[in-house]
Design an enzyme around this catalytic site. Structure first.
Site: not given
Ligand code: F6P
Length: 555
Positions: A219, A274-275, A360, A391, A519
């Protein structure tokens, strides 16, 4: 096939868990209304204050023995030792053989932290310095675009942890924004998302931040290419790309392949999940908007929560208490979800952020040794800004059949000039937690009818619909004011709450294998869209959906 080596007893076999089961059987019918009536200090007794953050957890289905018993469970699973191992940089993310050190990113003390024998503090500090130098140029207008104009719009291209954290913080810190800079966030691969943003901005004055830990996320890379083409469709030349694109990643090689030059790269490392990455260079969009001074205040707030988590006895430890209460409802009362309701417009994205942070991390059904668990793990995290929720779906929390424990998060002081409106919002939040706890009995409902002088005709038919059972658990979190510091504390509080629960459930909260299969299958299906013949190799549902799509789009 390797066997699942797990000699550890299951959570449910632990003596502390069994003691909690007995305790549950004793107290689960107790009503909080009664507990409040018989202990006028309950509110005060079950509250914890850390700096400008107050947690009132008294509206939970607990008695004096409950928290000590839950803490016994935490001790039995060695929570404190796991916590210390995380902070020390042990590779507790066992399936990826990685340390878990987002806490190092806010290590104000600058004491060395070692990964594979290397002190990581110098490189963290160097990246912070690099971010600051760059942000100052953008914020002061000395960084120029290809036509020598200053930057007015920043577009963060990223998804998941590379989007939700920065976006949530950006919206939360609106009062601290640079007046001449707007940050936009593109995450969706649906071209409509990026189109909507590109429509409103000017290539001459736009900076793109390609944010991706792996730099392979479909993406993000797709959107980054679209943005690059868009820039080059203006008067910008290939050599101008570096004035308009920077990257944040752990994968310098892939970022280089994309065409980002080294000066424009902001690095972070595989020991930042990542999170959990908004504290790293992934927070660049935040720094650009609110400045490094405010970003550092946010890091400092998070650090103070880290210290609280490390130093405070379990019984008075805010993230520990919140984590254990979640376990109490999940594993004993059978609650399947947990609501997050911020009563603060600027915190409206907190729930989305926590959905990823929590689900996650702990939405897993095998333990850290690969053995299938026989107990519930991470609940469904959901919600929205509280006032809007009232609401929409609060009906179900008040009168539905599911128990939905929830967090009410409110700022005492508002940034807005409308104190009267703030009073209304505050009163609503407090009224909701009171109503959820107390409910309204049949007699009270009848009396309310009488008092309000409503015509009592057919009252028998209606009155049962108006009774509230109450006894619904809530936590109330009060922030003195939503500032960079208190926000840092709040986010770190939830990170550690999630950690606590992961340890109790014996999970690796730091991997996310559950996102991989989709994926992989996406790649297969995408390739099939280009083939002339109908596909037949999937199940009949997927086959016909693919073929239908192909026939409409490609004829
Ligand atoms: O698909 C989930 C994930 O791997 C998350 O853990 C991560 O935050 C997100 O995609 C984005 O990943 P990246 O920062 O590698 O683009």
């Amino acid at each position: 096939m390797p066997s699942k080596n797990n000699s550890k007893p299951s959570l449910t076999d632990l003596p502390a868990f069994e003691a909690l089961e007995d305790h549950y059987n004793l107290i689960n019918q107790l009503n909080m209304r009664h507990l409040f009536a018989t202990d006028e200090k309950r509110g005060e007794k079950y509250s914890i204050k850390h700096k400008s953050l107050l947690l009132d957890y008294s509206k939970n289905r607990i008695v004096d023995e409950t928290i000590p018993l839950l803490c016994d469970l935490a001790r039995e699973v060695n929570l404190e030792s796991w916590r210390d191992r995380m902070f020390a940089g042990d590779k507790i993310n066992n399936t990826e053989n990685r340390a878990v050190l987002h806490t190092a990113l806010r290590n104000e003390t600058n004491q060395p932290i070692y990964v594979d024998g290397e002190d990581i503090m110098p490189k963290i500090n160097a990246t912070i310095d690099k971010m600051e130098v760059f942000a100052n140029k953008i914020r002061k207008g000395t960084w120029k675009g290809f036509s020598n104009r200053t930057i007015t719009d920043i577009v963060n291209i990223g998804i998941g942890g590379s989007d939700l954290g920065p976006k949530m913080v950006y919206n939360a810190l609106k009062p601290y924004h640079h007046k001449n800079l707007t940050v936009h966030f593109v995450s969706n691969v649906d071209g409509a998302h990026i189109d909507d943003i590109l429509e409103d901005i000017d290539p001459e004055t736009t900076l793109f931040i390609v944010s991706s830990k792996t730099f392979t996320t479909q993406e993000t890379i797709t959107n980054a290419h679209i943005a690059r083409k868009w820039l080059l469709k203006s008067d910008a030349k290939e050599q101008d790309v570096s004035k308009h694109f920077v990257a944040v990643s752990t994968n310098i090689e892939e970022a280089t392949k994309f065409g980002i030059d080294a000066d424009n790269m902001f690095e972070f490392w595989d020991w930042v999940g990542g999170r959990y990455s908004l504290w790293s260079a992934i927070g660049l969009s935040i720094v650009l908007s609110v400045g490094m001074e405010n970003f550092k205040k946010m890091l400092s707030g998070a650090h103070s929560m880290d210290e609280h988590f490390k130093e405070t006895p379990l019984e008075e430890n805010m993230p520990v208490i919140m984590g254990l209460l979640g376990v109490w409802y999940n594993n004993f009362f059978g609650a399947e979800s947990h609501g997050i309701f911020p009563y603060d417009h600027y915190l409206r994205d907190l729930t989305f952020y926590l959905e990823q942070a929590d689900m996650e991390s702990n939405g897993k059904s095998v333990d850290r040794n690969g053995k299938k668990v026989d107990y519930a793990t991470g609940p469904i995290i959901w919600g929205t800004s509280g006032i809007n929720g009232q609401h929409a779906f609060y009906q179900a929390i008040h009168q539905g059949t599911q128990m939905i424990p929830s967090d009410f998060i409110v700022s005492i002081l508002t940034h807005s000039s409308h104190q009267d409106q703030h009073d209304i919002m505050m009163a609503n939040a407090l009224a909701q937690t009171e109503a959820l706890m107390k409910g309204r009995t049949l007699d009270e409902t009848y009396s309310d009818f009488v008092e309000s002088k409503v015509k009592l005709e057919n009252v028998e038919d209606r009155i049962h619909h108006m009774v509230f059972e109450g006894n619904n658990p809530t936590n109330t979190l009060l922030l003195t004011k939503l500032t960079p510091r208190s926000l840092g504390m709040l986010i770190a509080l939830y990170e550690h709450k999630i950690f606590v629960q992961g340890i109790i459930w014996n999970l690796n909260s730091f991997d996310q294998w559950g996102v991989e299969l989709g994926k992989k299958l996406t790649k297969n299906i995408l390739a099939e869209f280009g083939q002339p013949d109908p596909v037949t190799n999937h199940d009949s549902s997927t086959n016909s959906l693919i073929n239908y799509y192909k026939s409409v789009v490609y004829g």
